[in-house]
Design an enzyme around this catalytic site. Sequence first.
Site, PDB file in Angstrom:
ATOM      1  N   PRO A   1       0.808  -1.197   0.000  1.00  0.00           N
ATOM      2  CA  PRO A   1       0.000   0.000   0.000  1.00  0.00           C
ATOM      3  C   PRO A   1       0.843   1.250   0.000  1.00  0.00           C
ATOM      4  O   PRO A   1       1.731   1.406   0.812  1.00  0.00           O
ATOM      5  CB  PRO A   1      -0.773  -0.104   1.306  1.00  0.00           C
ATOM      6  CG  PRO A   1      -0.243  -1.304   2.010  1.00  0.00           C
ATOM      7  CD  PRO A   1       1.012  -1.686   1.340  1.00  0.00           C
ATOM      8  N   GLU A   2       0.527   2.123  -0.900  1.00  0.00           N
ATOM      9  CA  GLU A   2       1.066   3.472  -0.866  1.00  0.00           C
ATOM     10  C   GLU A   2      -0.044   4.362  -0.293  1.00  0.00           C
ATOM     11  O   GLU A   2      -1.044   3.860   0.205  1.00  0.00           O
ATOM     12  CB  GLU A   2       1.509   3.900  -2.273  1.00  0.00           C
ATOM     13  CG  GLU A   2       2.578   2.953  -2.842  1.00  0.00           C
ATOM     14  CD  GLU A   2       3.111   3.375  -4.194  1.00  0.00           C
ATOM     15  OE1 GLU A   2       3.226   4.574  -4.441  1.00  0.00           O
ATOM     16  OE2 GLU A   2       3.421   2.483  -5.007  1.00  0.00           O
TER      17      GLU A   2
ATOM     18  N   HIS B   1      -2.121 -16.110   7.966  1.00  0.00           N
ATOM     19  CA  HIS B   1      -1.574 -14.748   7.968  1.00  0.00           C
ATOM     20  C   HIS B   1      -2.549 -13.692   8.463  1.00  0.00           C
ATOM     21  O   HIS B   1      -2.304 -12.505   8.290  1.00  0.00           O
ATOM     22  CB  HIS B   1      -1.021 -14.347   6.598  1.00  0.00           C
ATOM     23  CG  HIS B   1      -0.005 -15.301   6.053  1.00  0.00           C
ATOM     24  ND1 HIS B   1       1.122 -15.667   6.745  1.00  0.00           N
ATOM     25  CD2 HIS B   1       0.038 -15.992   4.892  1.00  0.00           C
ATOM     26  CE1 HIS B   1       1.821 -16.538   6.022  1.00  0.00           C
ATOM     27  NE2 HIS B   1       1.178 -16.748   4.907  1.00  0.00           N
TER      28      HIS B   1
ATOM     29  N   ARG C   1       3.771 -11.157   4.384  1.00  0.00           N
ATOM     30  CA  ARG C   1       5.215 -10.939   4.481  1.00  0.00           C
ATOM     31  C   ARG C   1       5.649 -10.381   5.834  1.00  0.00           C
ATOM     32  O   ARG C   1       6.838 -10.352   6.137  1.00  0.00           O
ATOM     33  CB  ARG C   1       5.678 -10.031   3.344  1.00  0.00           C
ATOM     34  CG  ARG C   1       5.503 -10.695   1.997  1.00  0.00           C
ATOM     35  CD  ARG C   1       5.924  -9.793   0.862  1.00  0.00           C
ATOM     36  NE  ARG C   1       7.363  -9.630   0.808  1.00  0.00           N
ATOM     37  CZ  ARG C   1       7.982  -8.865  -0.095  1.00  0.00           C
ATOM     38  NH1 ARG C   1       7.288  -8.204  -0.983  1.00  0.00           N
ATOM     39  NH2 ARG C   1       9.275  -8.763  -0.098  1.00  0.00           N
TER      40      ARG C   1
ATOM     41  N   ARG D   1      22.149  17.440  -5.327  1.00  0.00           N
ATOM     42  CA  ARG D   1      22.007  15.984  -5.152  1.00  0.00           C
ATOM     43  C   ARG D   1      22.118  15.287  -6.489  1.00  0.00           C
ATOM     44  O   ARG D   1      21.496  15.676  -7.465  1.00  0.00           O
ATOM     45  CB  ARG D   1      20.685  15.688  -4.460  1.00  0.00           C
ATOM     46  CG  ARG D   1      20.592  16.528  -3.210  1.00  0.00           C
ATOM     47  CD  ARG D   1      20.104  15.920  -1.964  1.00  0.00           C
ATOM     48  NE  ARG D   1      19.932  14.514  -1.876  1.00  0.00           N
ATOM     49  CZ  ARG D   1      18.997  13.995  -1.087  1.00  0.00           C
ATOM     50  NH1 ARG D   1      18.187  14.772  -0.416  1.00  0.00           N
ATOM     51  NH2 ARG D   1      18.889  12.698  -0.989  1.00  0.00           N
TER      52      ARG D   1
END
Length: 276
Positions: free
Chosen positions: A2-3, A96, A115, A157
């Site tokens: 998820p973002e 899970h 995970r 940068r």
Amino acid sequence: MPELPEVETTRRGIAPHVEGREIVEAIVRQPLLRVPVPDDFIERLVGSRIGTLARRAKYLLLPIEGRGKGAGSLVWHLGMSGSLRIARLGDLPKKHDHVDLVLDDGAILRYHDPRRFGFVDWLAGSLESDPRLANLGPEPLSEAFDAERLYRLSRGRRMAVKPFLMDNTVVVGVGNIYASEALFLAGIDPRRAAGRISLERYERLAAAVREVLAAAITQGGTTLRDFVSGTGEPGYFKQRLNVYGRHGQGCRRCNGELRLVTLGQRASVFCPSCQK
DNA sequence: AACAGGTCCTGCGGGC
DNA sequence: TGCCCGCAGGACCTGT
């Protein structure tokens, strides 16, 4: 997984089912998440009430209006493969399904994470007292995020602009999918050194970040494999992806072949002719 | 067998 | 020398 759009979709999905409810039981089947579930997790929560849900970056925040042990918040992160959804009494946990919060109307807030890169932790003080939250950059959909910030922080940068955009101290919530998509919309090559991009081009990029995140939230997020909203629906933004996961296919704008490179250990897909 | 949506840590090299 | 920064690479885990 998820973002920001997926976490926001989760927040909106579960909020009506959990806000104001009392937690009558807490079940921890697997405490070994990225951060171990606190030892006193269950005693802290049982008998307490859940306040108004918030989100900061990719963290979900659940205020806990505690009784004896005092108030605080749950800080919940979904990692790469986590999801939070509403189950009902009698819905048997699957493999899970690591944590359940059973609510006073029989609904269950259930955390699933194959995970185990996600976690749920207890935060006693203010949000600023948590180092994970204290040093975050601005929300991408807030006024504090703009081109001038990207320009200023990138001077000098040499790193590629894509990992720069995914740096949580620059701006939060932008992960691999939406960084790729925003750079496509802005016409910027993801390999370009961040410090060598003009303010004008950062104007386009900041606008693209806001646009793609807002559109993804509207669509309920992106479901690649297994993301589901708090109420179990997939997100529909996958159909709108221009580049993520489409290497080897044709660019939707020029029909040229999309290329795959690796930047900051992450797959990055872009159109060599539309992105310079 | 490689690769997957995210962070967190270590170590290196360079500048002051 | 020591310290801070930017950056690269690896670690964490399971499933396909």
